[in-house]
Scaffold this motif. Structure first.
Motif, PDB file in Angstrom:
ATOM      1  N   SER A  90       0.851  -1.192   0.000  1.00  0.00           N
ATOM      2  CA  SER A  90       0.000   0.000   0.000  1.00  0.00           C
ATOM      3  C   SER A  90       0.885   1.240   0.000  1.00  0.00           C
ATOM      4  O   SER A  90       1.770   1.389   0.853  1.00  0.00           O
ATOM      5  N   THR A  91       0.660   2.136  -0.950  1.00  0.00           N
ATOM      6  CA  THR A  91       1.425   3.385  -0.993  1.00  0.00           C
ATOM      7  C   THR A  91       1.055   4.311   0.157  1.00  0.00           C
ATOM      8  O   THR A  91       1.869   5.125   0.588  1.00  0.00           O
ATOM      9  N   THR A  92      -0.184   4.185   0.656  1.00  0.00           N
ATOM     10  CA  THR A  92      -0.609   5.040   1.764  1.00  0.00           C
ATOM     11  C   THR A  92       0.171   4.733   3.022  1.00  0.00           C
ATOM     12  O   THR A  92       0.536   5.637   3.785  1.00  0.00           O
ATOM     13  N   ARG A  93       0.452   3.461   3.265  1.00  0.00           N
ATOM     14  CA  ARG A  93       1.231   3.098   4.452  1.00  0.00           C
ATOM     15  C   ARG A  93       2.626   3.702   4.394  1.00  0.00           C
ATOM     16  O   ARG A  93       3.144   4.211   5.390  1.00  0.00           O
ATOM     17  N   VAL A  94       3.249   3.651   3.222  1.00  0.00           N
ATOM     18  CA  VAL A  94       4.582   4.227   3.072  1.00  0.00           C
ATOM     19  C   VAL A  94       4.549   5.720   3.339  1.00  0.00           C
ATOM     20  O   VAL A  94       5.434   6.274   4.012  1.00  0.00           O
TER      21      VAL A  94
ATOM     22  N   LEU B 225      -2.312  15.368  12.305  1.00  0.00           N
ATOM     23  CA  LEU B 225      -1.952  15.035  10.926  1.00  0.00           C
ATOM     24  C   LEU B 225      -1.596  13.555  10.798  1.00  0.00           C
ATOM     25  O   LEU B 225      -2.049  12.870   9.876  1.00  0.00           O
ATOM     26  N   VAL B 226      -0.814  13.057  11.735  1.00  0.00           N
ATOM     27  CA  VAL B 226      -0.437  11.641  11.697  1.00  0.00           C
ATOM     28  C   VAL B 226      -1.665  10.754  11.901  1.00  0.00           C
ATOM     29  O   VAL B 226      -1.837   9.732  11.242  1.00  0.00           O
ATOM     30  N   ALA B 227      -2.553  11.172  12.844  1.00  0.00           N
ATOM     31  CA  ALA B 227      -3.769  10.392  13.080  1.00  0.00           C
ATOM     32  C   ALA B 227      -4.655  10.364  11.831  1.00  0.00           C
ATOM     33  O   ALA B 227      -5.241   9.325  11.495  1.00  0.00           O
ATOM     34  N   GLY B 228      -4.747  11.489  11.138  1.00  0.00           N
ATOM     35  CA  GLY B 228      -5.527  11.520   9.899  1.00  0.00           C
ATOM     36  C   GLY B 228      -4.944  10.609   8.835  1.00  0.00           C
ATOM     37  O   GLY B 228      -5.679   9.916   8.133  1.00  0.00           O
TER      38      GLY B 228
ATOM     39  N   VAL C 212      -3.257   7.892   9.424  1.00  0.00           N
ATOM     40  CA  VAL C 212      -3.526   6.517   9.843  1.00  0.00           C
ATOM     41  C   VAL C 212      -4.955   6.126   9.497  1.00  0.00           C
ATOM     42  O   VAL C 212      -5.224   5.014   9.023  1.00  0.00           O
ATOM     43  N   VAL C 213      -5.911   7.037   9.730  1.00  0.00           N
ATOM     44  CA  VAL C 213      -7.317   6.746   9.419  1.00  0.00           C
ATOM     45  C   VAL C 213      -7.496   6.525   7.920  1.00  0.00           C
ATOM     46  O   VAL C 213      -8.167   5.590   7.480  1.00  0.00           O
TER      47      VAL C 213
END
Length: 201
Positions: free
Chosen positions: A85-89, A124-127, A129-130
């Protein structure tokens, strides 16, 4: 676990390189570099305002800025090719970049970040992750839906797809061919009986 480790380490390293890249970019223009160049000039028994040493140090910081920028993109691209997943990276890269930037700013430039900055960084980090969790659920849902599109055939050549049963078209074609052969045999029998003078039934 052995599959996730490489892309995770690469994503963290790319975020760290991005933070270090920002530090060298700031050192290229900040007044702190002038103080360092003056100290180096004095240690070399040169004038404290020696511009050659200052330009040399700023040029070195600029080259390091370019080098870490290229290294950051190389590590980030490599992490994208290894992760599912590119989002995880992007989440790992952004998180490590934010945290290390804050620490380096505190250590090198004596920057004191207010509590509101930390709150904003945490949001920002929490967003991220969601968003990453939602994207992962969508990918898994598409994969599960794709698994149900297969065709199942039984011993008689019949298949079932999405609740509808059908029979192999090749099997239907063979049945039609057999019927045509029976009709042709009947016609030949009639012609043979006519030639031999036998009454036609």
């Amino acid at each position: 676990m052995s599959y996730k480790a490489p892309w995770l380490a690469l994503a963290v390293a790319s975020g760290a390189c991005a933070a270090i890249n920002g530090v060298f970019a700031k050192l290229t223009t900040t007044h702190l570099t002038t103080s360092w160049s003056s100290a180096i000039s004095t240690s070399l028994h040169l004038s404290a305002s020696n511009k050659f040493i200052e330009f040399l140090i700023r040029g070195l910081f600029f080259l390091l800025n370019l080098a870490f920028n290229a290294l950051m993109w190389a590590l980030f691209t490599s992490a994208l090719t290894r992760a599912s997943s590119t989002t995880r990276v992007s989440i790992v890269n952004t998180s490590s970049n934010f945290l290390l930037t804050a620490l380096l700013g505190l250590i090198i430039f004596s920057e004191k970040l207010p509590g509101l900055w930390w709150v904003g960084a945490a949001l920002l980090v929490a967003g991220c992750v969601v968003i990453g969790a939602r994207k992962e659920e969508e990918v898994e849902g598409k994969g599960a839906k794709g698994d149900g599109d297969g065709v199942r055939l039984d011993d008689n050549g019949a298949g079932e797809r999405d609740g509808e049963r059908y029979r192999d078209e090749e099997g239907d074609g063979e049945g039609e061919g057999e019927e045509e052969e029976v009709v042709n045999d009947d016609i030949l029998d009639l012609d043979r009986e006519s030639i031999e003078g036998k009454p036609v039934k």
